[in-house]
Write a protein that holds these residues in place. Sequence first.
Motif, mmCIF file in Angstrom:
data_model
loop_
_atom_site.group_PDB
_atom_site.id
_atom_site.type_symbol
_atom_site.label_atom_id
_atom_site.label_comp_id
_atom_site.label_asym_id
_atom_site.label_seq_id
_atom_site.Cartn_x
_atom_site.Cartn_y
_atom_site.Cartn_z
ATOM 1 N N SER A 25 0.825 -1.208 0.000
ATOM 2 C CA SER A 25 0.000 0.000 0.000
ATOM 3 C C SER A 25 0.859 1.260 0.000
ATOM 4 O O SER A 25 0.845 2.039 0.944
ATOM 5 C CB SER A 25 -0.936 0.018 1.215
ATOM 6 O OG SER A 25 -0.173 0.029 2.413
ATOM 7 N N GLU A 26 1.612 1.445 -1.077
ATOM 8 C CA GLU A 26 2.436 2.642 -1.196
ATOM 9 C C GLU A 26 2.250 3.224 -2.588
ATOM 10 O O GLU A 26 2.199 2.484 -3.571
ATOM 11 C CB GLU A 26 3.925 2.340 -0.961
ATOM 12 C CG GLU A 26 4.768 3.607 -0.861
ATOM 13 C CD GLU A 26 6.243 3.352 -0.978
ATOM 14 O OE1 GLU A 26 6.647 2.217 -1.226
ATOM 15 O OE2 GLU A 26 7.002 4.325 -0.846
ATOM 16 N N ASN A 27 2.166 4.562 -2.651
ATOM 17 C CA ASN A 27 1.892 5.221 -3.927
ATOM 18 C C ASN A 27 2.983 4.990 -4.972
ATOM 19 O O ASN A 27 2.695 4.978 -6.163
ATOM 20 C CB ASN A 27 1.717 6.716 -3.719
ATOM 21 C CG ASN A 27 0.425 7.035 -2.975
ATOM 22 O OD1 ASN A 27 -0.531 6.266 -3.016
ATOM 23 N ND2 ASN A 27 0.399 8.162 -2.296
ATOM 24 N N PHE A 28 4.201 4.821 -4.511
ATOM 25 C CA PHE A 28 5.318 4.628 -5.439
ATOM 26 C C PHE A 28 5.725 3.158 -5.517
ATOM 27 O O PHE A 28 6.905 2.841 -5.670
ATOM 28 C CB PHE A 28 6.498 5.503 -5.017
ATOM 29 C CG PHE A 28 6.187 6.968 -5.081
ATOM 30 C CD1 PHE A 28 5.823 7.674 -3.946
ATOM 31 C CD2 PHE A 28 6.256 7.651 -6.293
ATOM 32 C CE1 PHE A 28 5.534 9.027 -4.003
ATOM 33 C CE2 PHE A 28 5.970 8.999 -6.368
ATOM 34 C CZ PHE A 28 5.605 9.691 -5.216
ATOM 35 N N PHE A 29 4.751 2.288 -5.431
ATOM 36 C CA PHE A 29 4.992 0.834 -5.456
ATOM 37 C C PHE A 29 5.830 0.434 -6.665
ATOM 38 O O PHE A 29 6.684 -0.436 -6.566
ATOM 39 C CB PHE A 29 3.647 0.107 -5.480
ATOM 40 C CG PHE A 29 3.763 -1.386 -5.584
ATOM 41 C CD1 PHE A 29 3.720 -2.030 -6.811
ATOM 42 C CD2 PHE A 29 3.893 -2.158 -4.443
ATOM 43 C CE1 PHE A 29 3.820 -3.402 -6.912
ATOM 44 C CE2 PHE A 29 3.996 -3.541 -4.515
ATOM 45 C CZ PHE A 29 3.960 -4.169 -5.759
ATOM 46 N N SER A 54 11.785 -2.314 -12.440
ATOM 47 C CA SER A 54 11.850 -2.439 -13.894
ATOM 48 C C SER A 54 11.623 -3.864 -14.378
ATOM 49 O O SER A 54 11.611 -4.108 -15.581
ATOM 50 C CB SER A 54 13.214 -1.948 -14.397
ATOM 51 O OG SER A 54 14.254 -2.714 -13.823
ATOM 52 N N GLY A 55 11.443 -4.798 -13.426
ATOM 53 C CA GLY A 55 11.111 -6.165 -13.803
ATOM 54 C C GLY A 55 12.258 -7.156 -13.838
ATOM 55 O O GLY A 55 12.055 -8.318 -14.209
ATOM 56 N N SER A 70 6.351 -12.307 -10.389
ATOM 57 C CA SER A 70 5.854 -11.315 -11.344
ATOM 58 C C SER A 70 5.188 -10.195 -10.560
ATOM 59 O O SER A 70 4.925 -10.330 -9.361
ATOM 60 C CB SER A 70 4.866 -11.947 -12.323
ATOM 61 O OG SER A 70 3.737 -12.477 -11.645
ATOM 62 N N ARG A 71 4.930 -9.095 -11.260
ATOM 63 C CA ARG A 71 4.290 -7.974 -10.575
ATOM 64 C C ARG A 71 3.310 -7.283 -11.494
ATOM 65 O O ARG A 71 3.462 -7.280 -12.718
ATOM 66 C CB ARG A 71 5.346 -6.989 -10.072
ATOM 67 C CG ARG A 71 6.140 -6.267 -11.136
ATOM 68 C CD ARG A 71 7.325 -5.497 -10.513
ATOM 69 N NE ARG A 71 6.869 -4.438 -9.608
ATOM 70 C CZ ARG A 71 7.648 -3.917 -8.642
ATOM 71 N NH1 ARG A 71 8.875 -4.352 -8.462
ATOM 72 N NH2 ARG A 71 7.170 -2.959 -7.885
ATOM 73 N N TYR A 79 3.390 -11.383 -7.332
ATOM 74 C CA TYR A 79 2.928 -12.754 -7.247
ATOM 75 C C TYR A 79 4.118 -13.713 -7.200
ATOM 76 O O TYR A 79 5.177 -13.438 -7.766
ATOM 77 C CB TYR A 79 2.068 -13.105 -8.456
ATOM 78 C CG TYR A 79 0.894 -12.185 -8.659
ATOM 79 C CD1 TYR A 79 0.973 -11.101 -9.541
ATOM 80 C CD2 TYR A 79 -0.290 -12.372 -7.961
ATOM 81 C CE1 TYR A 79 -0.095 -10.243 -9.724
ATOM 82 C CE2 TYR A 79 -1.372 -11.517 -8.144
ATOM 83 C CZ TYR A 79 -1.270 -10.456 -9.019
ATOM 84 O OH TYR A 79 -2.330 -9.607 -9.192
ATOM 85 N N LEU A 80 3.908 -14.837 -6.551
ATOM 86 C CA LEU A 80 4.887 -15.911 -6.579
ATOM 87 C C LEU A 80 4.162 -17.178 -7.003
ATOM 88 O O LEU A 80 3.351 -17.720 -6.240
ATOM 89 C CB LEU A 80 5.549 -16.111 -5.207
ATOM 90 C CG LEU A 80 6.582 -17.229 -5.149
ATOM 91 C CD1 LEU A 80 7.758 -16.926 -6.083
ATOM 92 C CD2 LEU A 80 7.081 -17.448 -3.720
ATOM 93 N N GLN A 81 4.418 -17.609 -8.219
ATOM 94 C CA GLN A 81 3.858 -18.851 -8.722
ATOM 95 C C GLN A 81 4.841 -19.973 -8.426
ATOM 96 O O GLN A 81 5.998 -19.920 -8.853
ATOM 97 C CB GLN A 81 3.618 -18.757 -10.229
ATOM 98 C CG GLN A 81 3.070 -20.031 -10.853
ATOM 99 C CD GLN A 81 1.678 -20.372 -10.364
ATOM 100 O OE1 GLN A 81 0.819 -19.512 -10.260
ATOM 101 N NE2 GLN A 81 1.458 -21.653 -10.052
#
Length: 117
Positions: A25-29, A54-55, A70-71, A79-81
């Motif tokens: 819950s942060e604006n600059f996530f 940046s991934g 992933s995000r 997420y963690l698959q």
Amino acid sequence: QVQVVESGGGLVQPGGSLRLSCGGSENFFNLNTMGWYRQAPGKQRELVTTITGSGSTNYADSVKGRFTISRDNAKRTVYLQMNSLKAEDTAAYYCKMDSTMLRRQFWGQGPQVTVSS
């Protein structure tokens, strides 16, 4: 108040799959590096995987080829698959958010993942 909240976890059979989610819950996530760590009983907490804003991703050798991080920045979620789960993957899984703007780390509550037949 900034929070990191995880969901998912539970009991799964060996060879099965599970997905964990973590919301920050942060604006600059979108600027933050996110990571998953795990801690099994009697062991130290260890890095599982990280993903930068940046991934770019990084994985522990023990999970390479089985786990995927992933995000979705629009949803402020990572997420963690987890596939091909093994008994040794059993642990509490913690999400960590490294806040670029606040210059501090935030941890989630660590849902339990149990791999057992």
